[in-house]
Design a protein around this motif. Structure first.
Motif, PDB file in Angstrom:
ATOM      1  N   HIS A 166       3.801  -7.187   8.771  1.00 18.14           N
ATOM      2  CA  HIS A 166       3.122  -6.347   7.783  1.00 18.14           C
ATOM      3  C   HIS A 166       3.966  -5.102   7.467  1.00 18.14           C
ATOM      4  N   VAL A 216       5.424  -4.199   3.854  1.00 17.65           N
ATOM      5  CA  VAL A 216       4.966  -3.010   3.103  1.00 17.65           C
ATOM      6  C   VAL A 216       6.172  -2.133   2.748  1.00 17.65           C
ATOM      7  N   HIS A 254       3.474   3.926   8.242  1.00 18.72           N
ATOM      8  CA  HIS A 254       2.087   4.061   7.770  1.00 18.72           C
ATOM      9  C   HIS A 254       1.062   3.501   8.753  1.00 18.72           C
ATOM     10  N   ASP A 255       1.379   2.391   9.423  1.00 13.03           N
ATOM     11  CA  ASP A 255       0.395   1.760  10.325  1.00 13.03           C
ATOM     12  C   ASP A 255       0.765   1.953  11.790  1.00 13.03           C
ATOM     13  N   LYS A 314      -1.672   1.620  14.584  1.00 13.68           N
ATOM     14  CA  LYS A 314      -2.164   0.312  15.054  1.00 13.68           C
ATOM     15  C   LYS A 314      -1.603  -0.036  16.429  1.00 13.68           C
ATOM     16  N   HIS A 348      -3.209   6.485   3.497  1.00  8.74           N
ATOM     17  CA  HIS A 348      -2.900   5.279   2.717  1.00  8.74           C
ATOM     18  C   HIS A 348      -4.106   4.373   2.485  1.00  8.74           C
ATOM     19  N   ASP A 405       0.876  -1.331   0.088  1.00 11.16           N
ATOM     20  CA  ASP A 405       0.193  -1.792   1.303  1.00 11.16           C
ATOM     21  C   ASP A 405      -0.765  -2.946   0.980  1.00 11.16           C
TER      22      ASP A 405
HETATM   23 FE   LIG Z   1      -0.948  -1.385   6.232  1.00 13.15          FE
END
Ligand SMILES: [Fe+2]
Ligand SMILES: [Fe+2]
Length: 347
Positions: free
Chosen positions: A186, A190, A218-219, A222, A272, A301
């Protein structure tokens, strides 16, 4: 590596998770509970092959496999029903394992074989390999309670910019989907889409890098979300949804005190998932508070998430993903969606 564990006994699921996680991602399913779409990883079947109904259900699972990506199909046959080994092979097993110890060894063997294939790929596409290694380093640092090294993010972003400049976005999307899975896939997608978008809009190199850095990170929050939620095949329940929605704030908190972190990167990480109509999270920002960089990042995204290859869903075609974006005008900026058309469909 992802292990799809298919069984007829719910009680076996926690046992296999305890044995294999966190080294492997385990996606467990009960036979006969809806359709299974499996297109990546290793399949492991542990069910009573003496039951005709079970055998039928397993046949259906095997028929639905995307055989190119699923090369290994392990069947667990308990030692007291040895004569079921032939049945397992008749159903399409590539190996039969009889004990927990054998399962662990067999998976380690498969992993080594996979890594060798990936090693061949490293020479063919160094940008993806180096970018992915930088993501691995960042996620591992956070999972181990350390702080990330911003130079890993810089490195990943530079590699991705070079990769897109060299092979175009289409080649990048195909290669990343072929060789990576889960959150790394991912993040690579992105960032590739965001960089492709910035290049298409004619941004200067420093601006391409700025958006690229925000996309790379951005992630990052996670890394603190359990894999059982991140990689869940079905719909998330409301509690899981609440947990996953924390990732922008977690990412912001992880980065905000790092020396050299830019404010627009923090803005991208935290915002985001905000929408222009105020319906996003975590701060329900109104349109005027959502920066241009965040608007570009959010479009990238969503598009990347739609065209992602997940073990339980084939990638959506780029045209269809673009149609979804067009249906989100009001939440996303219409003029940017239109500017994105070329990136989504042609680049
Ligand atoms: Fe994302
Ligand atoms: Fe996100």
């Amino acid at each position: 590596m992802l292990v799809h564990f298919v069984t007829d006994e719910p009680g076996k699921i926690p046992a296999i998770r305890a044995m294999l996680e966190p080294r492997y991602h385990v996606a467990a399913r009960l036979l006969g509970t809806g359709e299974m779409q499996i297109s990546d990883g290793v399949l492991m079947v542990d069910a009573d092959l003496r039951e005709a109904a079970r055998v039928e259900q397993i046949k259906n699972v095997m028929l639905g496999l995307h055989s190119i990506a699923i090369t290994e199909k392990l069947f667990v046959v308990q030692s007291h029903i040895q004569h079921m080994v032939a049945q397992a092979y008749a159903l399409g097993a590539t190996a039969v394992v009889r004990s927990s110890r054998e399962i662990v060894f067999k998976l380690a063997e498969i992993e080594v074989a996979e890594k060798t294939t990936k090693a061949d790929f490293v020479t063919a596409s160094p940008e993806i390999a180096v970018g992915a290694a930088a993501f691995e380093a960042m996620f591992a640092a956070i999972r181990n309670g350390k702080s990330i090294n911003l130079s890993d993010a810089e490195n990943a972003t530079t590699q991705i910019v070079n990769g897109i400049a060299k092979n175009g976005l289409g080649g990048w999307l195909d290669d990343v989907r072929r060789y990576h899975e889960g959150t790394f896939q991912h993040c690579l997608l992105v960032t590739g889409v965001a960089v492709g978008f910035a290049l298409d809009l004619g941004f200067t190199y420093p601006d391409v890098k700025r958006l690229g850095m925000a996309a790379t990170l951005h992630d990052i929050g996670k890394a603190r979300i359990p894999l059982s939620i991140l990689d869940k095949a079905g719909r998330l329940d409301p509690v899981e949804e609440e947990i996953i929605k924390r990732h922008p704030v977690i990412g912001y908190e992880l980065l905000k005190d790092l020396a050299g972190i830019r404010p627009e990167v923090l803005d991208g990480v935290r915002h985001h998932h905000e929408y222009l109509d105020g319906s996003g999270y975590p701060d329900a920002l109104a349109a005027g508070k959502i920066s241009d960089l965040v608007r570009l990042l959010t479009i990238s995204d969503i598009f990347a998430a739609l065209v992602e290859r997940r073990p339980y869903k084939p990638p959506m075609a780029r045209e269809d993903a673009y149609k979804v974006l067009c249906g989100m005008e009001g939440k996303l900026e219409g003029s940017l969606i239109r500017a994105f058309r070329k990136v989504a469909l042609v680049a």
